[in-house]
Design a protein around this motif. Structure first.
Motif, PDB file in Angstrom:
ATOM      1  N   ASP A 147      -0.523  -5.297   0.996  1.00 49.78           N
ATOM      2  CA  ASP A 147      -1.873  -4.855   0.669  1.00 49.78           C
ATOM      3  C   ASP A 147      -2.492  -4.060   1.818  1.00 49.78           C
ATOM      4  O   ASP A 147      -3.620  -4.297   2.225  1.00 49.78           O
ATOM      5  N   SER A 182      -1.998  -5.361  -5.865  1.00 45.96           N
ATOM      6  CA  SER A 182      -2.232  -4.662  -4.600  1.00 45.96           C
ATOM      7  C   SER A 182      -1.028  -3.785  -4.307  1.00 45.96           C
ATOM      8  O   SER A 182       0.048  -3.979  -4.876  1.00 45.96           O
ATOM      9  N   ARG A 185      -5.847  -0.507  -6.343  1.00 49.29           N
ATOM     10  CA  ARG A 185      -5.913  -1.961  -6.201  1.00 49.29           C
ATOM     11  C   ARG A 185      -6.921  -2.539  -7.184  1.00 49.29           C
ATOM     12  O   ARG A 185      -7.954  -1.945  -7.452  1.00 49.29           O
ATOM     13  N   GLY A 186      -6.616  -3.703  -7.743  1.00 52.10           N
ATOM     14  CA  GLY A 186      -7.593  -4.339  -8.618  1.00 52.10           C
ATOM     15  C   GLY A 186      -6.936  -5.072  -9.756  1.00 52.10           C
ATOM     16  O   GLY A 186      -5.728  -5.334  -9.764  1.00 52.10           O
ATOM     17  N   ASP A 238      -8.025   1.824  -2.844  1.00 48.20           N
ATOM     18  CA  ASP A 238      -9.117   1.153  -3.560  1.00 48.20           C
ATOM     19  C   ASP A 238      -9.090   1.487  -5.048  1.00 48.20           C
ATOM     20  O   ASP A 238      -9.449   0.652  -5.889  1.00 48.20           O
ATOM     21  N   THR A 239      -8.686   2.708  -5.360  1.00 52.66           N
ATOM     22  CA  THR A 239      -8.603   3.114  -6.768  1.00 52.66           C
ATOM     23  C   THR A 239      -7.502   2.352  -7.502  1.00 52.66           C
ATOM     24  O   THR A 239      -7.663   1.936  -8.661  1.00 52.66           O
ATOM     25  N   ASN A 246      -7.781   5.296   1.978  1.00 52.63           N
ATOM     26  CA  ASN A 246      -8.564   4.123   1.582  1.00 52.63           C
ATOM     27  C   ASN A 246      -9.083   4.291   0.150  1.00 52.63           C
ATOM     28  O   ASN A 246      -9.113   3.335  -0.627  1.00 52.63           O
ATOM     29  N   HIS A 247      -9.490   5.507  -0.162  1.00 53.63           N
ATOM     30  CA  HIS A 247      -9.956   5.788  -1.525  1.00 53.63           C
ATOM     31  C   HIS A 247      -8.817   5.598  -2.541  1.00 53.63           C
ATOM     32  O   HIS A 247      -9.018   5.024  -3.622  1.00 53.63           O
TER      33      HIS A 247
END
Length: 776
Positions: A488, A453, A440-441, A437-438, A433-434
């Motif tokens: 995603d 994504s 994605r954006g 999240d790092t 997840n980390h």
């Protein structure tokens, strides 16, 4: 010993000998005084005027010779050629020959004419002394030696012989060996000096060549004596350590040179001890080669050549460029050129090393990440922007802990992460997840904001007996599952995925075989006129019956064929069989075949269709080709050229599923279309939603304004059919209300029935089993 004869003289050595003849004129003056005094003494003793004239002649000759020598002194010897040297040698020889001739003549006169003991003694003594002087002063010219000996000896020997006294004759004969010995001594001195000068010049030339070669070497050189002190250091060695020529290195220890290098900023202080140790090992014979890092950017490679007790020669070269090149080559071999992340091979080596160091029972994980819709970025913004996006994502990957991850790019938009130590599933979920999240954006690429994504597949396994290749396959399967469910997200590998993968691979193999052997079935769905009273044609639809799984939906095997890259082979199979079947139908019926996106990117489809029509002897006007909006989006220009060529041959072109794409209206004008097939989504809720009818009427009106026929597909109920007829929204109707896709024999039977009984058929009367195939 090499003889210094005229022919062997080098020009400059010959000149140096001639110059020696003209030097030390004090001895010449002393000789002149001795000669004049002697002749005047004889004159005064015996009162013979001959000796007075002889004294005067000797003085005059000396004066002329002295003037000639002063002229010679003023000449520029550097411009002398061999001819000039020989000229002045002959002038000197002439003077000395005349002087000795006068001396020899007065000796002969004393012996034959004067016959006075005093005159004989002093004249012979002076003449002998002058002759012997050739050994010390006049040896520089062989010709001069010979002329002096002959001029002095011959008159003296003649005088003794003319005395006719046996003792005098004996003395004359004894003079001959003396004269020859004197001549030999003079020539010997000259030859000795010639060889000495020649050897000195050769030594100087060799030394100059050695010095030139030594100082023009591309390598640095230190020659050390048996005590390790410097005997020779060439220019390259000084240049590298930045030591000027005024600093004396001879006699110093090599360590002192290193200290000068430190002082001059060449040798890093922290490297001094290590460099000194390497050089000590070379000098002591423990090593014969050493690679030394001098400072951050400079490397030297030393090699030793031992001279026994005399010491050692250290030769070194600056290999900084080579080391940097090797580093670049190694980096290129290990890292991805675009992102700088480890490539596949280096990633595998690093991972295997970490696995070998892992503790028994330790868990590890491998993740495969893929950028969602990366193809859209390349297609819409270009590959340069796509590359910049990959670099930006790689930079975010690098921001992750290097102790916890091993990152890699395998190619395209595929990134692989290895996690060497995973506590449990909960730890893996937190870690992934980390990571997601790092990555994605929002990314700013060439001034455009892109929200990116990623999808991922992850596998976790104990370290015992793990294989990287197997982990990668399992992570790929998990990635495929994540993309199939939804993008995603990341998915953890499960054993059921492996089973599905194996089933899918077996299905691929069976599909490839079915297409190769042309055992795919072909069904036809009839198309009716708007009244439903007459069949105008049929759409050819492939069907596949798997030997184990039974009937497989086209929604399953057609995407599979596209994934395998064999959809064009399926198209050829359908075209070939469809035109053959249509050739046996009534001439007023057409057959419609679907073309895939791959077909519209390959100009070979034109010849495939043309050849099939020729073999079946079917007019091109009876073949309709259906395309979809998604099939022409990849390369619109190429698709338009292909369709224009097919339309020119007489075929009809219909756009299928019209109204479901992104830019349907523009395609109506840009493509060479005959027909529009309105998608079933316009018909589905036609009786319930008034807006659907308004949309349908609008699309039909637009198509007819452009001169296109309208085909409405997906008509399934009487109410739908009635509304379409009332609003005159169709030229041709296709749907289950008139008939489901059926085998070729069933379609032919339906055509026959409709010819005899022109009334609308019922759905139940045409549900039959497959009996045809692509090679039936």
């Amino acid at each position: 010993m090499q003889a210094a004869d005229n022919t062997s003289f080098a020009a400059d050595v010959r000149l140096s000998f001639v110059v020696s003849l003209y030097q030390q004129r004090g001895t010449l003056f002393a000789g002149m005084i001795a000669h004049v005094v002697t002749t005047m003494a004889v004159y005064l003793r015996i009162d013979d005027p001959f000796y007075l004239y002889a004294a005067l002649a000797l003085f005059v000759v000396w004066t002329v010779r002295n003037i000639d020598m002063m002229v010679f002194d003023r000449l520029q010897k550097a411009n002398f050629k061999m001819a000039n040297t020989l000229h002045w040698e002959k002038r000197y020889v002439t003077g000395s020959f005349i002087t000795c001739s006068i001396l020899g003549t007065i000796c002969g006169h004393a012996l034959v004419v004067a016959q006075d003991p005093f005159a004989e003694l002093v004249t012979i003594s002076v003449t002998m002394a002058s002759m012997i002087s050739v050994v010390g002063r006049n040896f520089g010219s062989r010709l001069n030696v010979d002329m002096i000996v002959l001029a002095a000896c011959l008159p003296m020997m003649a005088g003794l012989l003319l005395a006719r006294d046996p003792y005098m004759i004996l003395m004359a004969l004894l003079l001959l060996p003396l004269f020859l010995t004197t001549r030999s001594m003079a020539n010997g001195v000259r030859d000795f000096l010639f060889n000495s000068v020649t050897a000195e010049r050769e030594t100087a030339e060799i030394a100059e060549r050695f010095d030139t070669a030594l100082n023009n070497m591309s390598h640095g050189l230190f020659m050390l004596d048996g005590d390790g002190r410097i005997e020779v250091a060439n220019r390259k060695a000084r240049e590298f350590f930045n030591i000027d020529e005024t600093t004396k290195l001879t006699g110093r220890a090599l360590k002192a040179t290193l200290r000068l290098g430190v002082r001059n900023g060449i040798v890093a202080t922290e490297n001094f001890a290590q460099i000194n140790q390497h050089l000590t090992n070379l000098i002591n014979g423990r090593d014969d080669r050493a690679l030394v890092r001098v400072n951050k950017n400079s490397w030297l490679e030393f090699s030793a050549r031992y001279r026994g007790e005399k010491g050692v020669v250290l030769i070194f070269e600056d290999v900084s460029d080579r080391i940097q090149s090797e580093k670049r080559i190694l980096h290129m071999a290990r890292f991805d050129n675009l992102t700088g992340l480890p490539n596949r091979s280096w990633f595998k080596e690093v991972v295997e090393l970490k696995i070998a160091k892992a503790e028994p029972g330790q868990n590890l994980a491998l993740a495969v990440l893929d950028i969602d819709d990366f193809k859209y970025v390349n297609d819409s913004m270009g590959h340069v922007s796509g590359d910049k996006l990959l670099i930006a994502i790689a930079n975010r990957l690098r921001s992750l802990s290097r102790q916890k991850f091993v990152n890699s790019r395998f190619g395209g938009d595929e990134f692989v992460l290895f996690i060497p130590d995973v506590k449990d599933a909960e730890d893996l979920v937190s870690t992934m997840n980390h990571v997601i999240d790092t990555l994605r954006g929002t990314y700013i690429i060439d001034g455009h904001k892109l929200f990116i994504s990623l999808s991922g597949g992850v596998v976790m396994a104990p370290v015992d007996g793990v294989q990287i290749e197997e982990l990668h396959i399992q992570a790929d399967l998990a990635l495929y599952e994540a993309k199939r469910r939804d993008k995603d997200r990341w998915t953890l590998f499960e054993k059921s995925m492996d089973l599905r993968y194996s089933d899918r691979q077996r299905m691929k193999a069976a599909l490839r075989e079915a297409i190769r052997t042309q055992t795919m079935n072909l069904f036809y769905q009839p198309m009716f006129n708007a009244a439903g009273t007459r069949i105008v044609g049929a759409e050819a639809l492939s069907r596949w019956t798997h030997p184990e799984l039974g009937s497989v939906s086209p929604a399953v095997y057609i995407p599979l064929a596209e994934e395998m890259g064999i959809v064009s082979e399926l198209t050829r199979c359908v075209v070939e069989r469809a035109v053959q079947d249509a050739a046996n139908w009534p001439r007023n019926l057409f057959v419609s075949v679907n073309l895939s996106a791959h077909d519209l990117n390959d100009r070979g489809i034109v010849s495939v269709i043309a050849d099939a029509l020729d073999r079946a002897n079917l007019p091109a006007e009876r073949l309709q080709l259906e395309i979809t909006e998604s099939g022409i989006m990849n390369d619109l220009d190429n698709a338009r050229e292909i369709l224009t060529e097919l339309r020119a041959m007489g075929m009809s072109i219909a756009i299928d599923d019209f109204g479901t794409g992104y830019s349907s209206l523009s395609y109506l004008d840009m493509l060479p279309l005959n027909k529009v097939k309105i998608d079933r989504s316009f018909v589905r809720d036609l009786t319930k939603d008034a807006k659907k009818m308004k949309l349908l009427r609008g699309v039909v009106h637009l198509a007819r304004e452009l001169g296109l026929e309208v085909v409405v597909e997906g008509v399934e109920t009487e109410d739908q059919l009635e509304m379409i007829r009332e609003n005159k929204c169709a030229d041709i109707i296709q749907g289950y209300i008139f008939g489901v896709p059926m085998p070729a024999t069933a379609f032919v039977e339906l055509v026959g029935k409709m010819s005899g009984h022109p009334k609308r058929p019922t759905l139940e009367s045409h549900v039959t089993q497959a009996d045809g195939s692509c090679n039936s």
